[in-house]
Design a protein around this motif. Structure first.
Motif, PDB file in Angstrom:
ATOM      1  N   ILE A  70       0.879  -1.021   0.130  1.00 52.61           N
ATOM      2  CA  ILE A  70      -0.001   0.054  -0.034  1.00 52.61           C
ATOM      3  C   ILE A  70       0.816   1.328   0.015  1.00 52.61           C
ATOM      4  CG2 ILE A  70      -1.928   1.077   1.049  1.00 52.61           C
ATOM      5  CD1 ILE A  70      -2.663  -1.556   2.318  1.00 52.61           C
ATOM      6  N   SER A  71       1.456   1.540  -1.278  1.00 56.52           N
ATOM      7  CA  SER A  71       2.322   2.510  -1.239  1.00 56.52           C
ATOM      8  C   SER A  71       1.969   3.198  -2.724  1.00 56.52           C
ATOM      9  CB  SER A  71       3.937   2.029  -1.268  1.00 56.52           C
ATOM     10  OG  SER A  71       4.740   3.001  -1.530  1.00 56.52           O
ATOM     11  N   GLY A  72       1.271   4.347  -2.582  1.00 55.62           N
ATOM     12  CA  GLY A  72       0.823   4.800  -3.992  1.00 55.62           C
ATOM     13  C   GLY A  72      -0.335   4.530  -4.330  1.00 55.62           C
ATOM     14  N   ILE A  73      -1.017   5.173  -5.363  1.00 54.11           N
ATOM     15  CA  ILE A  73      -2.143   4.627  -5.961  1.00 54.11           C
ATOM     16  C   ILE A  73      -1.516   4.172  -7.669  1.00 54.11           C
ATOM     17  CG2 ILE A  73      -4.467   5.168  -6.814  1.00 54.11           C
ATOM     18  CD1 ILE A  73      -3.780   5.289  -3.805  1.00 54.11           C
ATOM     19  N   ASN A  74      -1.853   3.030  -7.744  1.00 49.44           N
ATOM     20  CA  ASN A  74      -1.449   2.360  -9.170  1.00 49.44           C
ATOM     21  C   ASN A  74      -2.541   1.472  -9.651  1.00 49.44           C
ATOM     22  OD1 ASN A  74      -0.947  -0.211  -7.838  1.00 49.44           O
ATOM     23  ND2 ASN A  74       0.911   0.851  -7.019  1.00 49.44           N
ATOM     24  N   MET A  75      -2.378   0.906 -10.615  1.00 44.39           N
ATOM     25  CA  MET A  75      -3.491  -0.162 -11.345  1.00 44.39           C
ATOM     26  C   MET A  75      -4.130  -1.227 -10.194  1.00 44.39           C
ATOM     27  SD  MET A  75      -1.785  -2.217 -14.255  1.00 44.39           S
ATOM     28  CE  MET A  75      -3.075  -3.222 -14.614  1.00 44.39           C
ATOM     29  N   VAL A  76      -3.030  -1.665  -9.640  1.00 40.20           N
ATOM     30  CA  VAL A  76      -3.418  -2.781  -8.599  1.00 40.20           C
ATOM     31  C   VAL A  76      -3.852  -2.182  -7.162  1.00 40.20           C
ATOM     32  CG1 VAL A  76      -2.481  -4.654  -7.138  1.00 40.20           C
ATOM     33  CG2 VAL A  76      -1.637  -4.410  -9.764  1.00 40.20           C
ATOM     34  N   THR A  77      -3.042  -1.168  -6.689  1.00 39.78           N
ATOM     35  CA  THR A  77      -3.661  -0.742  -5.292  1.00 39.78           C
ATOM     36  C   THR A  77      -4.913   0.003  -5.539  1.00 39.78           C
ATOM     37  OG1 THR A  77      -2.208   1.023  -5.514  1.00 39.78           O
ATOM     38  CG2 THR A  77      -1.202  -0.478  -4.378  1.00 39.78           C
ATOM     39  N   GLY A  78      -5.072   0.538  -6.594  1.00 37.70           N
ATOM     40  CA  GLY A  78      -6.352   1.543  -6.817  1.00 37.70           C
ATOM     41  C   GLY A  78      -7.505   0.568  -6.816  1.00 37.70           C
ATOM     42  N   ASN A  79      -7.167  -0.500  -7.465  1.00 36.96           N
ATOM     43  CA  ASN A  79      -8.362  -1.403  -7.995  1.00 36.96           C
ATOM     44  C   ASN A  79      -8.815  -2.144  -6.435  1.00 36.96           C
ATOM     45  OD1 ASN A  79      -9.443  -4.436  -8.417  1.00 36.96           O
ATOM     46  ND2 ASN A  79      -9.755  -3.477 -10.244  1.00 36.96           N
ATOM     47  N   VAL A  80      -7.742  -2.704  -5.667  1.00 42.32           N
ATOM     48  CA  VAL A  80      -7.919  -3.309  -4.417  1.00 42.32           C
ATOM     49  C   VAL A  80      -8.551  -2.380  -3.337  1.00 42.32           C
ATOM     50  CG1 VAL A  80      -6.870  -4.651  -2.650  1.00 42.32           C
ATOM     51  CG2 VAL A  80      -6.096  -5.037  -5.085  1.00 42.32           C
ATOM     52  N   MET A  81      -8.060  -1.129  -3.320  1.00 45.89           N
ATOM     53  CA  MET A  81      -8.460  -0.170  -2.314  1.00 45.89           C
ATOM     54  C   MET A  81     -10.129  -0.022  -2.683  1.00 45.89           C
ATOM     55  SD  MET A  81      -5.176   2.242  -1.792  1.00 45.89           S
ATOM     56  CE  MET A  81      -6.184   3.420  -0.864  1.00 45.89           C
ATOM     57  N   ALA A  82     -10.310   0.230  -3.752  1.00 47.82           N
ATOM     58  CA  ALA A  82     -11.755   0.779  -4.253  1.00 47.82           C
ATOM     59  C   ALA A  82     -12.582  -0.636  -3.810  1.00 47.82           C
ATOM     60  CB  ALA A  82     -12.005   0.959  -5.573  1.00 47.82           C
ATOM     61  N   THR A  83     -12.149  -1.709  -3.948  1.00 51.73           N
ATOM     62  CA  THR A  83     -13.077  -2.638  -3.612  1.00 51.73           C
ATOM     63  C   THR A  83     -13.307  -2.889  -2.018  1.00 51.73           C
ATOM     64  OG1 THR A  83     -12.346  -4.090  -5.483  1.00 51.73           O
ATOM     65  CG2 THR A  83     -13.001  -5.486  -3.767  1.00 51.73           C
ATOM     66  N   ALA A  84     -12.047  -2.632  -1.337  1.00 53.50           N
ATOM     67  CA  ALA A  84     -12.004  -2.562   0.155  1.00 53.50           C
ATOM     68  C   ALA A  84     -12.973  -1.582   0.510  1.00 53.50           C
ATOM     69  CB  ALA A  84     -10.659  -2.669   0.744  1.00 53.50           C
ATOM     70  N   VAL A  85     -12.922  -0.237  -0.107  1.00 55.69           N
ATOM     71  CA  VAL A  85     -13.774   0.607   0.347  1.00 55.69           C
ATOM     72  C   VAL A  85     -15.133   0.438   0.046  1.00 55.69           C
ATOM     73  CG1 VAL A  85     -14.392   3.182  -0.245  1.00 55.69           C
ATOM     74  CG2 VAL A  85     -12.093   2.539   0.416  1.00 55.69           C
ATOM     75  N   ALA A  86     -15.513  -0.289  -1.030  1.00 52.62           N
ATOM     76  CA  ALA A  86     -16.945  -0.546  -1.368  1.00 52.62           C
ATOM     77  C   ALA A  86     -17.461  -1.805  -0.366  1.00 52.62           C
ATOM     78  CB  ALA A  86     -16.940  -1.217  -2.970  1.00 52.62           C
ATOM     79  N   ALA A  87     -16.508  -2.368   0.037  1.00 52.75           N
ATOM     80  CA  ALA A  87     -17.114  -3.465   1.192  1.00 52.75           C
ATOM     81  C   ALA A  87     -17.356  -2.776   2.367  1.00 52.75           C
ATOM     82  CB  ALA A  87     -15.748  -4.424   1.160  1.00 52.75           C
ATOM     83  N   ILE A  88     -16.527  -1.889   3.101  1.00 52.78           N
ATOM     84  CA  ILE A  88     -16.769  -1.138   4.080  1.00 52.78           C
ATOM     85  C   ILE A  88     -18.004  -0.551   4.166  1.00 52.78           C
ATOM     86  CG2 ILE A  88     -15.400   0.548   3.860  1.00 52.78           C
ATOM     87  CD1 ILE A  88     -16.161  -1.423   7.207  1.00 52.78           C
ATOM     88  N   VAL A  89     -18.286   0.300   2.776  1.00 55.27           N
ATOM     89  CA  VAL A  89     -19.592   1.061   2.493  1.00 55.27           C
ATOM     90  C   VAL A  89     -20.722   0.226   2.493  1.00 55.27           C
ATOM     91  CG1 VAL A  89     -20.627   2.348   0.996  1.00 55.27           C
ATOM     92  CG2 VAL A  89     -18.215   2.889   1.502  1.00 55.27           C
ATOM     93  N   GLY A  90     -20.491  -1.154   2.023  1.00 54.83           N
ATOM     94  CA  GLY A  90     -21.766  -1.882   1.829  1.00 54.83           C
ATOM     95  C   GLY A  90     -21.967  -2.374   3.451  1.00 54.83           C
ATOM     96  N   MET A  91     -20.946  -2.577   4.195  1.00 51.01           N
ATOM     97  CA  MET A  91     -21.263  -3.198   5.442  1.00 51.01           C
ATOM     98  C   MET A  91     -22.089  -1.861   6.371  1.00 51.01           C
ATOM     99  SD  MET A  91     -17.576  -4.969   6.636  1.00 51.01           S
ATOM    100  CE  MET A  91     -16.986  -5.994   5.653  1.00 51.01           C
ATOM    101  N   ALA A  92     -21.582  -0.757   6.135  1.00 49.97           N
ATOM    102  CA  ALA A  92     -22.161   0.396   6.961  1.00 49.97           C
ATOM    103  C   ALA A  92     -23.639   0.637   6.365  1.00 49.97           C
ATOM    104  CB  ALA A  92     -21.253   1.624   6.577  1.00 49.97           C
TER     105      ALA A  92
END
Length: 406
Positions: free
Chosen positions: A152-174
């Motif tokens: 988790i060091s900068g936003i790139n094609m991998v981290t950006g995608n995975v972080m977006a999925t993680a955020v979507a997950a926590i938003v869905g939980m909330a």
């Protein structure tokens, strides 16, 4: 609108946190930034500063700044847990998210473990992979841990995608989660089980439910029993069908199912009714993932069974099983409420039945004799000629517990 706390080291993860915040806000929610950085200045302004967190623990930032790395992290981990619990109690957030490497993961997880079951919790971590132990992160709470794939060091094609999925997950939980547990509507019965005691424990739980009680079953692998202890201590569980005491063997001798220190203590202190069965106390669970270093020295000559590719169940010897019996008796003797001890004379686990790989009636009788010798006379004690995995045994155990509510 939901408020989602982000616990992160803003001195090293400000770019990544800003990205996560933008995704949360894009979804119509609000991010609450909680800074747990212990080195440089935060790269973005937090809603909760590290100084506030430390002051709440009686520690000044100037004091922390003079410490070495390990001590800084230790102090912040200690400070952030009660602080985040207070923020939640004040209604400052509805769900909590964290991301980072091992240090951020450990500090954030410590805070999440201070929150009630049912509060959405998710950690995106570089540590959620490989031969990692999740106990230090999850403990006995409902924390979701997701692998970041890349650092988790900068936003790139991998981290950006995975972080977006993680955020979507926590938003869905909330948005969709039921929220924290409420007060129990009636008496809830806690039941402990393993696969090797499951026949009896499952029948016991079913019988209690048929009588109108709600049951919660716990897998006694070193975490389940600890979780049950906490639910008893906080008043959620009002009676115990403790069918599997295997974690006490792990407490004494180590092994794969160790970790639940102090089993039986919460029920003793709370004074709730208990039916206690020595399920799987006669075996040590040994994991061969890293060789046989943690196995008994003479394990190859003992009775044993291979549970799966890497896990062995090894029969205790007479001296060992009597030590376990003495500890169980000590804890049951401290009980403020009614206790029944029920002994399945035809084996404490599935493989302990006559003809099974762990069948050794002499060792089992040594356990029973020592337990009876140590228990106070006020504790009800009974033996039945059944194996613990026979449904008839579980039904009998349940009926013994139900007598306390007649």
């Amino acid at each position: 609108m939901k408020r989602i706390a982000i616990i992160a080291t803003l001195d090293t993860k400000s770019v990544e946190v800003a990205f996560a915040r933008s995704l949360i806000e894009k979804g119509g929610h609000r991010a609450v930034l909680i800074d747990i950085g212990v080195f440089g200045e935060p790269g973005i302004a937090p809603d909760v500063t590290r100084e506030e967190i430390l002051r709440g623990h009686g520690v000044a930032w100037s004091e922390v700044a003079r410490c070495g790395k390990g001590r800084r992290i230790e102090l912040m981990a200690q400070a952030v847990a009660p602080f985040v619990a207070r923020l939640y109690a004040q209604g400052r957030f509805d769900a909590v998210f964290a991301m980072g490497g091992i240090q951020n993961t450990l500090m954030a997880a410590n805070a999440m473990r201070a929150l009630p079951v049912g509060v959405p919790k998710l950690i995106l971590s570089t540590m959620a992979s490989g031969m990692r132990l999740f106990g230090p992160f999850v403990g006995t709470k409902d924390i979701a841990v997701m692998h970041s794939v890349a650092d988790i060091s900068g936003i790139n094609m991998v981290t950006g995608n995975v972080m977006a999925t993680a955020v979507a997950a926590i938003v869905g939980m909330a948005e969709n989660g039921p929220g924290p547990l409420g007060a129990p509507a009636g008496t809830i019965v806690g039941v402990t089980m393993l696969g090797v005691t499951g026949g009896g424990a499952t029948a016991a739980a079913r019988t209690v439910r048929d009588a109108g009680f709600e049951t919660i079953s716990f897998h006694a692998t070193g975490v389940g029993g600890a979780a049950m202890e906490k639910f008893i201590a906080q008043g959620t569980i009002g009676a115990a069908l403790d069918m599997t005491l295997h974690e006490i063997t792990g407490e004494v001798f180590g092994g794969y199912c160790s970790g639940a220190v102090g089993r039986l203590s919460a029920a003793a202190a709370a004074g709730i009714p208990q039916v206690v069965v020595p399920g799987a106390v006669d075996m040590l669970s040994c994991c061969a993932d890293f060789g046989t270093e943690g196995f008994p020295a003479d394990w190859q000559t003992r009775k044993k069974i291979q549970h799966n590719a890497n896990l062995f169940h090894v029969k205790l010897n007479r001296e060992e099983i009597e030590r376990v019996a003495a500890l169980i008796a000590t804890r049951l003797n401290a009980a403020a409420g009614p206790v029944t001890v029920l002994i399945p004379a035809r084996g404490f686990c599935e493989a302990g039945a006559p003809g099974g790989d762990l069948h050794d009636p002499e060792i089992d009788r040594s356990f029973v004799a020592r337990l009876r010798q140590e228990l106070k006379p006020r504790i009800k004690f009974a033996e039945v000629e059944l194996n613990i995995c026979q449904p008839e045994f579980g039904e009998l155990a349940a009926r013994e517990l139900l007598k306390y509510f007649a």
